[in-house]
Design a protein around this motif. Structure first.
Motif, PDB file in Angstrom:
ATOM      1  N   ARG A 278       0.825  -1.202   0.000  1.00 21.35           N
ATOM      2  CA  ARG A 278       0.000   0.000   0.000  1.00 21.35           C
ATOM      3  C   ARG A 278       0.864   1.259   0.000  1.00 21.35           C
ATOM      4  NH1 ARG A 278      -4.651   1.402   4.406  1.00 21.35           N
ATOM      5  NH2 ARG A 278      -2.829   1.991   5.641  1.00 21.35           N
ATOM      6  N   GLU A 279       1.977   1.233   0.714  1.00 22.22           N
ATOM      7  CA  GLU A 279       2.893   2.371   0.690  1.00 22.22           C
ATOM      8  C   GLU A 279       3.494   2.542  -0.706  1.00 22.22           C
ATOM      9  OE1 GLU A 279       5.407   5.528   1.506  1.00 22.22           O
ATOM     10  OE2 GLU A 279       3.562   4.813   2.463  1.00 22.22           O
ATOM     11  N   ARG A 280       3.757   1.429  -1.356  1.00 29.58           N
ATOM     12  CA  ARG A 280       4.272   1.494  -2.731  1.00 29.58           C
ATOM     13  C   ARG A 280       3.233   2.122  -3.651  1.00 29.58           C
ATOM     14  NH1 ARG A 280       6.294  -3.745  -6.288  1.00 29.58           N
ATOM     15  NH2 ARG A 280       7.018  -2.575  -8.112  1.00 29.58           N
ATOM     16  N   ASP A 281       1.966   1.778  -3.467  1.00 30.94           N
ATOM     17  CA  ASP A 281       0.901   2.397  -4.256  1.00 30.94           C
ATOM     18  C   ASP A 281       0.806   3.891  -3.975  1.00 30.94           C
ATOM     19  OD1 ASP A 281       0.273   0.031  -5.473  1.00 30.94           O
ATOM     20  OD2 ASP A 281      -1.556  -0.350  -4.340  1.00 30.94           O
ATOM     21  N   ARG A 282       1.032   4.280  -2.711  1.00 29.55           N
ATOM     22  CA  ARG A 282       0.996   5.709  -2.385  1.00 29.55           C
ATOM     23  C   ARG A 282       2.100   6.460  -3.129  1.00 29.55           C
ATOM     24  NH1 ARG A 282       3.270   9.636   0.122  1.00 29.55           N
ATOM     25  NH2 ARG A 282       5.095   8.343   0.591  1.00 29.55           N
ATOM     26  N   ARG A 283       3.299   5.873  -3.154  1.00 29.56           N
ATOM     27  CA  ARG A 283       4.401   6.524  -3.867  1.00 29.56           C
ATOM     28  C   ARG A 283       4.133   6.577  -5.363  1.00 29.56           C
ATOM     29  NH1 ARG A 283       7.592   3.211  -0.366  1.00 29.56           N
ATOM     30  NH2 ARG A 283       8.095   1.851  -2.143  1.00 29.56           N
ATOM     31  N   MET A 284       3.519   5.519  -5.900  1.00 24.85           N
ATOM     32  CA  MET A 284       3.165   5.519  -7.317  1.00 24.85           C
ATOM     33  C   MET A 284       2.155   6.618  -7.612  1.00 24.85           C
ATOM     34  SD  MET A 284       0.444   4.638  -9.436  1.00 24.85           S
ATOM     35  CE  MET A 284      -0.510   3.447  -8.505  1.00 24.85           C
ATOM     36  N   THR A 285       1.149   6.766  -6.745  1.00 21.42           N
ATOM     37  CA  THR A 285       0.144   7.811  -6.932  1.00 21.42           C
ATOM     38  C   THR A 285       0.807   9.182  -6.963  1.00 21.42           C
ATOM     39  OG1 THR A 285      -1.491   6.459  -5.769  1.00 21.42           O
ATOM     40  CG2 THR A 285      -1.976   8.806  -5.996  1.00 21.42           C
ATOM     41  N   THR A 299      -2.085  21.423  -8.606  1.00 15.12           N
ATOM     42  CA  THR A 299      -1.061  22.240  -7.957  1.00 15.12           C
ATOM     43  C   THR A 299      -0.244  21.352  -7.023  1.00 15.12           C
ATOM     44  OG1 THR A 299      -2.383  22.784  -6.012  1.00 15.12           O
ATOM     45  CG2 THR A 299      -2.661  24.193  -7.967  1.00 15.12           C
ATOM     46  N   PRO A 300       0.962  21.791  -6.641  1.00  9.82           N
ATOM     47  CA  PRO A 300       1.741  21.012  -5.661  1.00  9.82           C
ATOM     48  C   PRO A 300       0.986  20.790  -4.356  1.00  9.82           C
ATOM     49  CG  PRO A 300       3.149  22.617  -6.756  1.00  9.82           C
ATOM     50  CD  PRO A 300       1.734  22.907  -7.207  1.00  9.82           C
ATOM     51  N   ASN A 301       0.184  21.789  -3.929  1.00  8.95           N
ATOM     52  CA  ASN A 301      -0.624  21.620  -2.713  1.00  8.95           C
ATOM     53  C   ASN A 301      -1.578  20.440  -2.850  1.00  8.95           C
ATOM     54  OD1 ASN A 301      -0.885  25.194  -2.351  1.00  8.95           O
ATOM     55  ND2 ASN A 301       0.517  23.817  -1.330  1.00  8.95           N
ATOM     56  N   GLU A 302      -2.237  20.363  -3.986  1.00  8.35           N
ATOM     57  CA  GLU A 302      -3.220  19.301  -4.206  1.00  8.35           C
ATOM     58  C   GLU A 302      -2.555  17.933  -4.230  1.00  8.35           C
ATOM     59  OE1 GLU A 302      -6.349  22.012  -6.828  1.00  8.35           O
ATOM     60  OE2 GLU A 302      -4.921  20.677  -7.829  1.00  8.35           O
ATOM     61  N   VAL A 303      -1.419  17.828  -4.911  1.00  9.64           N
ATOM     62  CA  VAL A 303      -0.701  16.547  -4.961  1.00  9.64           C
ATOM     63  C   VAL A 303      -0.264  16.133  -3.556  1.00  9.64           C
ATOM     64  CG1 VAL A 303       1.346  15.362  -5.833  1.00  9.64           C
ATOM     65  CG2 VAL A 303       0.052  16.875  -7.340  1.00  9.64           C
ATOM     66  N   ALA A 304       0.251  17.097  -2.776  1.00  8.70           N
ATOM     67  CA  ALA A 304       0.685  16.787  -1.414  1.00  8.70           C
ATOM     68  C   ALA A 304      -0.485  16.317  -0.558  1.00  8.70           C
ATOM     69  CB  ALA A 304       1.340  18.021  -0.791  1.00  8.70           C
ATOM     70  N   MET A 305      -1.645  16.935  -0.729  1.00  7.97           N
ATOM     71  CA  MET A 305      -2.816  16.560   0.057  1.00  7.97           C
ATOM     72  C   MET A 305      -3.343  15.184  -0.353  1.00  7.97           C
ATOM     73  SD  MET A 305      -6.395  16.376  -0.315  1.00  7.97           S
ATOM     74  CE  MET A 305      -6.765  17.534  -1.648  1.00  7.97           C
ATOM     75  N   ILE A 306      -3.431  14.930  -1.649  1.00  6.89           N
ATOM     76  CA  ILE A 306      -4.008  13.681  -2.143  1.00  6.89           C
ATOM     77  C   ILE A 306      -3.144  12.486  -1.766  1.00  6.89           C
ATOM     78  CG2 ILE A 306      -4.570  12.388  -4.255  1.00  6.89           C
ATOM     79  CD1 ILE A 306      -5.300  15.132  -5.501  1.00  6.89           C
ATOM     80  N   THR A 307      -1.840  12.661  -1.707  1.00  5.74           N
ATOM     81  CA  THR A 307      -0.934  11.528  -1.504  1.00  5.74           C
ATOM     82  C   THR A 307      -0.481  11.357  -0.060  1.00  5.74           C
ATOM     83  OG1 THR A 307       0.933  12.951  -2.152  1.00  5.74           O
ATOM     84  CG2 THR A 307      -0.099  11.623  -3.876  1.00  5.74           C
ATOM     85  N   ASP A 308      -1.156  12.002   0.866  1.00 11.10           N
ATOM     86  CA  ASP A 308      -0.865  11.818   2.289  1.00 11.10           C
ATOM     87  C   ASP A 308      -2.184  11.575   3.020  1.00 11.10           C
ATOM     88  OD1 ASP A 308       0.989  12.154   4.750  1.00 11.10           O
ATOM     89  OD2 ASP A 308      -0.644  13.565   5.149  1.00 11.10           O
ATOM     90  N   TRP A 309      -2.279  10.438   3.737  1.00 11.24           N
ATOM     91  CA  TRP A 309      -3.557  10.074   4.347  1.00 11.24           C
ATOM     92  C   TRP A 309      -3.992  11.088   5.395  1.00 11.24           C
ATOM     93  CZ3 TRP A 309      -7.530   7.355   3.145  1.00 11.24           C
ATOM     94  CH2 TRP A 309      -8.504   7.094   4.106  1.00 11.24           C
ATOM     95  N   GLY A 310      -3.078  11.536   6.225  1.00 16.06           N
ATOM     96  CA  GLY A 310      -3.440  12.513   7.237  1.00 16.06           C
ATOM     97  C   GLY A 310      -3.957  13.809   6.636  1.00 16.06           C
ATOM     98  N   SER A 311      -3.338  14.254   5.547  1.00 17.17           N
ATOM     99  CA  SER A 311      -3.790  15.479   4.878  1.00 17.17           C
ATOM    100  C   SER A 311      -5.148  15.279   4.226  1.00 17.17           C
ATOM    101  CB  SER A 311      -2.761  15.908   3.829  1.00 17.17           C
ATOM    102  OG  SER A 311      -1.524  16.229   4.440  1.00 17.17           O
ATOM    103  N   ARG A 312      -5.393  14.088   3.723  1.00 20.86           N
ATOM    104  CA  ARG A 312      -6.722  13.791   3.167  1.00 20.86           C
ATOM    105  C   ARG A 312      -7.799  13.966   4.239  1.00 20.86           C
ATOM    106  NH1 ARG A 312      -7.005   8.384  -0.612  1.00 20.86           N
ATOM    107  NH2 ARG A 312      -5.554   9.015  -2.269  1.00 20.86           N
ATOM    108  N   VAL A 313      -7.541  13.393   5.400  1.00 11.32           N
ATOM    109  CA  VAL A 313      -8.525  13.462   6.480  1.00 11.32           C
ATOM    110  C   VAL A 313      -8.770  14.912   6.877  1.00 11.32           C
ATOM    111  CG1 VAL A 313      -8.962  12.840   8.881  1.00 11.32           C
ATOM    112  CG2 VAL A 313      -7.971  11.149   7.327  1.00 11.32           C
ATOM    113  N   LYS A 314      -7.702  15.695   7.001  1.00 14.24           N
ATOM    114  CA  LYS A 314      -7.849  17.100   7.357  1.00 14.24           C
ATOM    115  C   LYS A 314      -8.631  17.858   6.289  1.00 14.24           C
ATOM    116  CE  LYS A 314      -3.550  17.387  10.039  1.00 14.24           C
ATOM    117  NZ  LYS A 314      -2.185  17.992  10.075  1.00 14.24           N
ATOM    118  N   ALA A 315      -8.346  17.570   5.016  1.00 14.51           N
ATOM    119  CA  ALA A 315      -9.035  18.264   3.926  1.00 14.51           C
ATOM    120  C   ALA A 315     -10.528  17.955   3.937  1.00 14.51           C
ATOM    121  CB  ALA A 315      -8.419  17.868   2.583  1.00 14.51           C
TER     122      ALA A 315
END
Length: 413
Positions: A278-285, A299-315
């Protein structure tokens, strides 16, 4: 279900017809199994279904947790569960009896319980469950994105099979052994069938990601063999290994020691491997979305948010403060962007897929629509992403136009 509208019109009608036929047949098989249980076990079938729900709930909850990154369609998950509880059980009953008769006749020997436990059970059960994986792959190829997806579908099939099997075990256990049976199957080994078939699912998922008929065949055969060996080891491992150290395998305490020293470590290894995948899939994403980011789709902000689970939850939490519509739009934006990354990875690997460009175009349009819905709800996707990641908002340039004449935006040649 996802992706049906992204296939060519001619194949879409055939796909819908196939879905109706498959669901209808599987429901009939499930009803046959339910009827057989009621006739055979009478009221015990209903009573023992209640404790059988405990390991079922444990497996389903764990599969949901593992599947959060790129969730599979609920219809497909339900299909796997129904197949496991009905069709695979029916096939095992028929195939097991046939195997016992043919083997006994060929060897001219009576086939006892030991052979049934160590050979007949693992072979027939894992082959029947593995056929369910092939069925899901055949009717929903694009939902088999890799080993983790394969494991999730396998877990659904295994959980369904174990649910029906547990009803039989609980109902047939005597008063003295009922508590022990409940402990072993409901508490100590709720993941057994999910893990056995999960090995086949991971192998088939790997083969599906890279494409090619020979890979799919090799992945299914190799994965099924691994599932059979794991199942046989679970059934007979204590009988084979405990006598080597001078321990009577019929001793319950000795079996628990075997479970703690051998089975739990193996379970932990598989869990670690799944988390690694699953971590490998996250890096691929992240890698695939960064390619879109370079062309202005994110945007870089969006990519950072989408590819981090904690940031997804916060968003999602922050978006929900603006109402249900904004929350739904943000959730769809994250999910569609993740699917887009998987679609691009598939297009990068399997260039023989005739629909790979159509899928990418469709998902890019969905991302655009999701972003527009967020904006209509009073904010922007990049502002939410910046808030979730704690970064300064990066202003998006005008979004690239997806023209009708574009064959495949950003799809590798």
């Amino acid at each position: 279900m996802r992706y049906i509208e992204e296939t060519a019109p001619g194949r879409r009608d055939a796909s819908n017809s196939l879905w109706v036929a498959v669901v209808g047949v599987l429901l009939v098989f499930l009803l046959i199994v339910v009827g057989w249980l009621l006739v055979t076990l009478e009221a015990s079938a209903i009573i023992m279904a209640l404790p059988a729900m405990v390991p079922l709930a444990i497996v389903l909850g764990s599969a949901w947790w593992l599947d959060r990154w790129e969730p599979e369609p609920r219809l497909l998950l339900a299909l796997g569960l129904v197949y496991g509880a009905g069709a695979s059980v029916l096939g095992t009953l028929w195939g097991g009896n046939l195997m016992m008769r043919v083997t006994g006749k060929a060897l001219e020997l009576p086939i006892g319980e030991a052979i049934a436990i160590s050979v007949q059970g693992p072979v027939v059960e894992e082959v029947m469950k593995g056929l369910g994986l092939l069925l899901i792959l055949a009717i929903a190829r694009r939902e088999f994105d890799g080993p983790v997806d394969g494991f999730i579908y396998a877990a659904m099939i295994g959980a369904g099979f174990a649910f029906t099997e547990n009803i039989l075990y609980f109902a047939n256990a005597g008063e003295e052994s009922l508590v022990w049976t409940l402990v072993v199957r409901g508490i100590l080994s709720p993941f057994a069938h999910a893990l056995f078939t999960g090995l086949a699912g991971m192998a088939l998922g790997w083969a599906a990601r890279y494409g090619g008929t020979w890979r799919v065949v090799a992945g299914w055969v190799g994965g099924t063999v691994l599932a059979i060996l794991a199942h046989a080891f679970w059934n007979t491992g204590s009988v084979l290994l405990l006598p080597l150290v001078g321990v009577d395998p019929s001793n319950p305490v000795a079996w628990i020691a075997f479970y703690v020293l051998v089975q739990i470590p193996l379970f932990c290894v598989i869990v670690w491997f799944l988390l690694h995948l699953r971590e490998r899939d996250r890096r691929m994403t992240k890698a695939r979305l960064e390619e879109y980011c370079e062309k202005g789709w994110f945007t870089p902000n969006e990519v950072a948010m989408i590819t981090d689970w904690g940031s997804r939850v916060k968003a999602l939490r922050w978006a929900k403060q603006g109402g249900d519509e904004r929350h739904r739009a943000m959730r769809d934006f994250i999910e569609d962007a993740t699917r887009l990354a998987y679609a691009r990875e598939h297009a990068r690997i399997d260039k023989r897929d005739p629909d790979r460009r159509r899928v990418e175009r469709s998902l890019l349009k969905r991302v655009q629509e999701d972003r527009s819905r967020i904006q209509r709800a009073g904010t922007t996707a990049t502002a939410i992403a910046a808030a979730a990641t704690g970064q300064i908002p990066i202003i998006r340039q005008d979004e690239p136009t997806l023209r009708d004449e574009d064959q495949a935006p950003l799809t590798p040649a």
